[in-house]
Design an enzyme around this catalytic site. Structure first.
Site, short mmCIF file in Angstrom:
data_model
loop_
_atom_site.label_atom_id
_atom_site.label_comp_id
_atom_site.label_asym_id
_atom_site.label_seq_id
_atom_site.Cartn_x
_atom_site.Cartn_y
_atom_site.Cartn_z
N THR A 370 0.90 -1.37 -0.14
CA THR A 370 0.10 -0.10 0.02
C THR A 370 0.94 1.28 -0.04
OG1 THR A 370 -1.75 -1.05 1.08
CG2 THR A 370 -1.64 1.14 1.33
N HIS A 488 -8.90 -6.40 2.12
CA HIS A 488 -7.70 -6.81 2.97
C HIS A 488 -7.89 -8.09 3.93
CE1 HIS A 488 -3.82 -6.45 5.18
NE2 HIS A 488 -3.45 -5.45 4.45
#
Length: 692
Positions: A370, A488
């Site tokens: 990320t 996620h």
């Protein structure tokens, strides 16, 4: 009495220091160690090395000290023995059967390892509780196992240090930290490169022999268990020793030498690993091929017009101060969308929105984390070796997309459903002029569902609408960067929203729920007064997986990116090769922004744009251009692949095959371009050229 308890530490410490000194001697005469050493160098290598090893072992032996501190017969007396055993059993049941326990939230094998550890503790405690006559035998077995684990880890670490030196000529650095992250690739490489079974067999045999010798000479320390005063003395001693270690180890690390081999040999591998873990930049100029900064700057900037770092971007049309909402979607690989061949219908909203948008069909993420995606979208620079700029200490006052918007009078905010201290996001965005809306900003009644990563994307969508409504009332345009979280691991989300139950914890469910949450967001946004004056940019932060048959499988780095604005952005497909770092400069181009730029990404619709893309791991840095992938890696390695693409029956879907080019046929021009891009970027970051 308390000094007798030190014998195990002396034996283990002596064993560790002896082997570490022997390793230094071996590395000193290793063929890769080409430096010249005088008498002072030798004194430094073994003198400072001895101190480093002693302090590191003192810190590492804290676990053995804890073992002695908890040695006691009184804990088995009633009712405490039963109470402790009951608490252990409850802990095991919690891990085994409670679906959302703290260990399962992180996925993988964490919960299983916790179950095994607690299970072993339960068995040992129960045996000692119910079989008091066998307590000494059981305690001796536990003690031998602890000694064996220490000895095995000492040997394993020193063998690993040798092979690491054999490969890179240095102690552990960030590459070793990287190895912990890419365990599948590393283990596979080790299995193919070394005789693992014979090597481990020898290490285990030696560990058993050494452990037995230490056990036989120290087992009498368990005959009389330490009392409270002795344990207190042991605790105070180790607190002092550990404090000294934590204070002096960084000081010793500053004892630099003109001969880098001297510095590396006097260092301790474990201490260097800990340093690399906390100082997460890999020195490009030390480990990667270079051209020299002047040549690299010139070669890199020749693709820009004008060919300078700070340049004026002049728009041809009138400036459009529209609101901009950038949504970076967690782990959204291109393969999940129907436009790229997926037939599961898990992104129905994004697929429908793409048909009404400007869609970039040949678009690549810079990394697989990320923070890499946020770096690419915010700083618009190629990835550099080591950790993302976002997680580095020097991450403030950078030239960012936010700073461009602020210069145009925009409100600038970063929205995140979790706690933004994670991955250093709060520090980075806060230190670069963004207002932050995160988990701490939510009222209890605003949260319908949350997991370890934060509130569900649907709750964040509702919060985002409130934030944008408030900003719209200020009379100023706004730029909001929203980072989603629901796609996620553990992939949990509210039930009843999509046709995949949230408790299944499947990635497909996570993708489909995020798609559903985005549909909800747009349905709410369409009712707001600011909607038609807003440009929506939706892009993945990174791919779901980067594992493949090559170091950088580019098909895995392919991600979706679309720009939607009703009545403003014409629906079309852009099939040209582009990088994640080009997205926001392209959006600025669509808005006809004139501004001074330091971005290394470019507007893909400008006449000067040269199609290329950057993809990377922590160590491998890739450059895609002219149907070739060039990779430079630590150890000054260079690889090059030809990219053969075949159009499939599905729209915008390509099958990408790799063919490695022989060294004699490598394209030197593209190799130099690759080195130049990464060397120049690393230099500019180091010397703050990319600051505001």
């Amino acid at each position: 009495m308390i000094f007798g308890k030190i014998k195990p530490f002396l034996y283990l410490g002596g064993f560790y220091v002896l082997l570490s000194s022997l390793l230094r001697l071996i590395l000193l005469f290793h063929p890769i160690t080409t430096g010249h050493f005088d008498f002072i160098d030798i004194i430094r290598i073994f003198g400072i090395g001895f101190i480093n090893d002693s302090l590191v072992f003192a810190l590492a032996s804290s676990f053995l000290a804890l073992y002695f501190l908890f040695l006691s017969n009184s804990k088995f007396h009633r009712p405490w023995g039963w109470v402790i055993l009951g608490l252990m059993v409850l802990a095991e049941l919690y891990i085994a059967f409670y679906p959302n326990n703290i260990f399962r939230q992180y996925g993988g094998v964490v919960a299983e390892l916790a179950m095994i550890f607690v299970g072993i503790k339960i068995i040992c405690f129960a045996l000692m509780l119910f079989l008091p006559k066998q307590r000494r035998l059981i305690r001796n077995i536990n003690y031998f196992i602890i000694i064996f684990l220490y000895v095995l880890l000492i040997i394993l670490n020193l063998v690993s240090e040798y092979f690491f030196w054999n490969e890179f000529g240095v102690r552990y650095n960030f590459i070793a930290v990287d190895y912990l992250i890419y365990t599948n690739e590393v283990i596979g490489n080790i299995m193919e490169s070394y005789p693992v079974i014979p090597l481990f067999s020898v290490m285990i045999l030696i560990s058993l022999i050494v452990s037995y010798l230490i056990f036989r000479r120290t087992k009498e320390e368990l005959e009389i268990l330490p009392n409270i005063s002795q344990k207190l003395g042991l605790l105070i001693s180790f607190v002092i020793i550990c404090s000294l270690g934590l204070f002096f180890l960084p000081k010793l690390a500053n004892f630099q030498s003109k001969n880098n081999f001297t510095y590396e040999l006097q260092s301790n591998g474990i201490e260097r690993f800990a340093y690399a873990f906390s100082h997460n930049e890999l020195d490009f100029f030390k480990f990667y091929p270079t051209l020299g900064i002047q040549k690299s700057e010139k070669l890199f900037l020749e693709d820009f017009k004008p060919p300078v770092l700070r340049r004026k971007i002049n728009a041809s049309g009138s400036e459009q101060k529209k609101n901009v909402v950038l949504i970076s979607v967690e782990s959204l690989s291109a393969e999940y969308l129907k436009h790229y061949g997926n037939q599961q219908n898990i992104t129905p909203f994004l697929d429908s929105l793409a048909d009404k948008s400007l869609m970039f069909t040949n678009f690549y993420a810079t990394g697989n984390r990320t923070v890499r995606g946020l770096e690419a979208l915010t700083l618009c620079i190629p990835p550099t070796a080591g950790e993302s700029v976002i997680k580095r200490e020097d991450n403030r006052n950078k030239f960012t997309t936010g700073s461009v918007f602020r210069s145009k009078g925009y409100n600038v905010e970063f929205l995140y459903g979790g706690y933004s201290y994670f991955d250093n996001m709060k520090s980075f965005f806060g230190n670069n002029g963004y207002q932050i809306v995160d988990r701490d900003s939510f009222l209890p009644q605003e949260v319908s569902f949350a997991n370890v990563w934060g509130v569900c994307d649907e709750d964040m969508a509702k919060k985002a609408i409130k934030v944008m409504n408030a900003e719209a009332k200020s009379g100023k345009p706004f730029f909001n960067h929203w980072m989603t979280v629901s796609n996620h691991r553990p992939f949990t989300y509210p039930d009843g929203k999509i046709d995949i139950p949230g408790d299944i914890k499947s990635r497909d469910g996570g993708v489909k729920y995020t798609d559903y949450a985005l549909r909800c967001f747009f349905a709410m946004a369409k009712k707001q007064s600011w909607y038609k004056n807003t440009v929506f940019v939706i892009v993945a932060d990174h791919c779901a997986s980067s594992a493949g048959s090559t170091e950088l499988p580019i098909d895995k780095y392919r991600i979706p990116a679309i720009v939607f604005s009703e009545g403003f952005v014409k629906p079309q497909k852009f099939d040209g090769l582009m990088s994640q770092i080009d997205l926001m400069p392209t959006v600025f181009g669509l808005l006809n922004f004139s501004y001074e730029s330091k971005f290394l990404g470019q507007d893909v619709f400008s006449d000067s744009y040269v199609p290329r893309a950057y993809i990377a791991t922590y160590e491998n840095l890739g450059y895609i251009r002219d149907q070739q992938l060039t990779i430079i890696s630590a150890g000054k390695k260079i690889e090059q692949y030809t990219l053969q693409m075949e159009k499939s029956n599905w729209p915008d879907q390509y099958n990408i095959n790799y063919k490695e080019i022989l060294t004699k046929n490598q394209n030197r021009k593209l190799i130099d371009k690759t080195i130049a891009a990464y060397e120049a970027t690393s230099y500019w970051l180091k010397h703050k050229n990319l600051d505001q």
